[in-house]
Design an enzyme around this catalytic site. Structure first.
Site, PDB file in Angstrom:
ATOM      1  N   GLY A  99       0.988  -1.304   0.120  1.00 37.43           N
ATOM      2  CA  GLY A  99       0.063   0.032  -0.056  1.00 37.43           C
ATOM      3  C   GLY A  99       0.835   1.193   0.229  1.00 37.43           C
ATOM      4  N   LYS A 121       4.167  12.458  -2.335  1.00 36.45           N
ATOM      5  CA  LYS A 121       5.234  11.323  -1.866  1.00 36.45           C
ATOM      6  C   LYS A 121       6.042  12.006  -0.861  1.00 36.45           C
ATOM      7  CE  LYS A 121       8.373   7.782  -3.809  1.00 36.45           C
ATOM      8  NZ  LYS A 121       9.154   7.277  -4.861  1.00 36.45           N
ATOM      9  N   GLY A 134       7.172   6.898   6.641  1.00 36.55           N
ATOM     10  CA  GLY A 134       6.267   7.649   5.816  1.00 36.55           C
ATOM     11  C   GLY A 134       6.736   9.115   5.068  1.00 36.55           C
ATOM     12  N   ARG A 191      -1.591   0.179  -9.873  1.00 34.66           N
ATOM     13  CA  ARG A 191      -0.570  -0.745  -9.896  1.00 34.66           C
ATOM     14  C   ARG A 191      -1.159  -2.114 -10.415  1.00 34.66           C
ATOM     15  NH1 ARG A 191       3.536   1.982  -7.211  1.00 34.66           N
ATOM     16  NH2 ARG A 191       2.671   3.901  -6.337  1.00 34.66           N
ATOM     17  N   ASP A 261       4.310  -4.377  -7.481  1.00 34.71           N
ATOM     18  CA  ASP A 261       3.610  -3.141  -6.765  1.00 34.71           C
ATOM     19  C   ASP A 261       4.247  -1.769  -7.536  1.00 34.71           C
ATOM     20  OD1 ASP A 261       5.819  -4.164  -5.253  1.00 34.71           O
ATOM     21  OD2 ASP A 261       5.465  -2.138  -4.219  1.00 34.71           O
ATOM     22  N   ASN A 262       5.386  -2.002  -8.531  1.00 35.78           N
ATOM     23  CA  ASN A 262       5.809  -0.763  -9.057  1.00 35.78           C
ATOM     24  C   ASN A 262       5.622  -0.839 -10.535  1.00 35.78           C
ATOM     25  OD1 ASN A 262       7.043   0.122  -6.900  1.00 35.78           O
ATOM     26  ND2 ASN A 262       8.907  -0.779  -6.899  1.00 35.78           N
TER      27      ASN A 262
END
Length: 496
Positions: A99, A121, A134, A191, A261-262
């Site tokens: 996630g 980001k 984070g 994704r 996930d990329n």
């Protein structure tokens, strides 16, 4: 405070036409939460051309309240920050739930360039941060900011970057660094891993809802083509991914961390971490210092992309009639990628069409380059000049000059067989596909080191140069030169 004092604004109001189609999918897809404010935020760089393309006023985005807002320290009116949930395979191993551990989707804007999602980001912890803080550091934010725009300048599908802000807040990685937020822009950040998440957890309704959204928003032809629309979706994603990988390979780009996930379902380059444009050509080059097994080496990228597509196909199986549908949808990748790569490499050599023997001609050159560790970008740029008589500079790149001369004679013979061949026109066409400037690691490193001292001028200079990488412009010779010896010591890892 008296009645004449002006209160600080509760939110930044840019009068933006926000909408929230991803949020409309339902709470199973995300967690809604605000960004974590950064203390004393400052502007690092603003991508003014992108701001204008999005219908935003660059001057307004440079003002203090906008800088605070794009650092997560002031809400943006109409935005609805949320972190999306997905899963994925990392370095070939199922990692389970992942996630947006440091990214927040603000929403979607209707812009002159089409619908675009806006995402922070480095905006702080989310429920998906796992053991992370984070945050993104200034170093990684600058690399992503510059490389996403470099890829856009090269004509390669990519997410883009609007603004980078910084803060003195310390962030601990291998050393103590400073925090930063980069604002990313893309038609969608969905994704492969989003589909894997719902499939792996047996959430068939959510899986179908996500697939329907992607088809309706981005691949409407999948319903019009007949047959199973989800198989058609897999086929369309496979085609875009094949084209993307051909573009990566043709400019010597190493992604460095091609986890599922990329991987973007829109065939975009996404998640710039330990990337690198090749200097000395080595097909087995590994740009990610964390990739101990070399899974994501340059020459392995096309096969890894297919492996990732296979994972996406497995995730979509509950929506298909049988396994064969998925396999059939993946099959075109095997022919589309090599054909696309041959076409692109041929264009770099001035070949106006594809003929028998072209693949062998290209492969022989690549072998010569690998044997002598020839600089990838400079070689192809000097071949343009060689067509117009400047042969020595390109010969000087090779230790085995006789072997190169023999190859060059066959190359010229192939070019001269083209109807109406004109050396000057062909050289001009080659310069339009062979960049003079790419974002080499040492160029990014110089900009980062200066930025860490508070000088952001080199970031802006690189941004401008990378927006027109094929052009010959004064004052940019240092950006097109061979890398210095110290560049070989730069190590880029997944730490950011």
């Amino acid at each position: 405070m008296n009645d004449t004092d002006t209160a600080a604004p509760a939110a930044l109001d840019l009068a933006l036409p926000w909408r929230h189609r991803f949020a409309d999918l339902g709470p199973a897809f995300f967690t809604e939460l605000p960004p974590t404010p950064l203390p004393e935020p400052h502007l690092v760089s603003l991508n003014a051309p992108l701001a204008q393309a999005l219908g935003l006023d660059p001057a307004r985005l440079r003002q203090d309240d906008a800088v605070r807002a794009f650092s997560g320290s002031l809400p943006i009116e109409g935005a609805r920050p949320l972190a999306t949930v997905y899963s994925g395979h990392q370095f070939g191993v199922w990692a389970g739930q992942l996630g947006d551990g440091r990214a927040l989707l603000l929403g979607e804007l209707d812009t002159p360039a089409g619908p675009m999602e806006i995402q922070f980001k480095g905006a702080g912890r989310t429920p998906y941060s796992r053991m992370g803080d984070g945050r993104a550091v200034l170093r990684s934010s600058i690399r992503e900011y510059l490389c996403s725009e470099a890829m856009h300048g090269l004509g390669i599908p990519t997410t883009r970057a609007l603004i980078v802000t910084g803060s003195p807040q310390p962030v601990i990685r291998e050393t103590v660094e400073s925090a930063s937020v980069v604002t990313r822009v893309a038609p969608s950040f969905i994704r492969f891993g989003h589909f894997e998440h719902f499939s792996a957890n047996g959430l068939a309704d959510e899986l179908r809802r996500l697939a329907d959204f992607v088809i309706d928003a981005f691949y409407p032809g999948c319903r019009e083509a007949g047959g199973n629309p989800y198989a058609r979706l897999l086929e369309a994603v496979s085609a875009r991914t094949a084209d993307l990988l051909a573009q990566w390979q043709a400019v010597g780009f190493c992604h460095g961390v091609m986890n599922t996930d990329n991987m973007s379902v829109l065939g975009l380059t996404i998640d710039y971490g330990p990337f690198q444009f090749l200097d000395a050509f080595n097909p087995a080059h590994i740009c990610n210092h964390s990739d101990h097994g070399g899974r994501y080496a340059y020459h392995r990228q096309p096969n890894v992309a297919y492996w990732n597509l296979f994972c996406l196909g497995q995730a979509l199986l509950p929506l298909m009639d049988d396994q064969q549908q998925a396999l059939d949808a993946l099959e075109p990748y095997k022919t589309r990628f090599p054909a696309a790569l041959t076409q692109r490499m041929g264009a770099k050599l001035g070949l106006a069409d594809t003929r028998e023997g072209d693949a062998a001609l290209i492969e022989e050159l690549m072998q010569l380059m690998a044997k002598d560790a020839v600089d990838f970008t400079i070689l192809f740029r000097r071949l343009c000049d060689a067509l117009e008589g400047a042969a020595e500079p390109v010969r000087d790149l090779f230790l085995q000059r006789e072997s190169f001369d023999a190859w060059a004679a066959r190359w010229r013979e192939r070019l001269q067989a083209q109807p109406g061949f004109d050396a000057a026109a062909t050289a001009a066409a080659m310069r339009r596909v062979n960049p003079r400037i790419v974002l080499r690691n040492h160029l990014a490193q110089i900009a980062i080191q200066r930025a860490e001292q508070g000088d952001f001028g080199e970031v802006d200079r690189l941004l401008k140069a990378l927006s027109a990488p094929y052009d010959e412009r004064k004052g940019e010779d240092d950006l097109a030169a061979f890398p210095p010896d110290w560049a070989q010591q730069i190590e880029i890892s997944c730490s950011s």
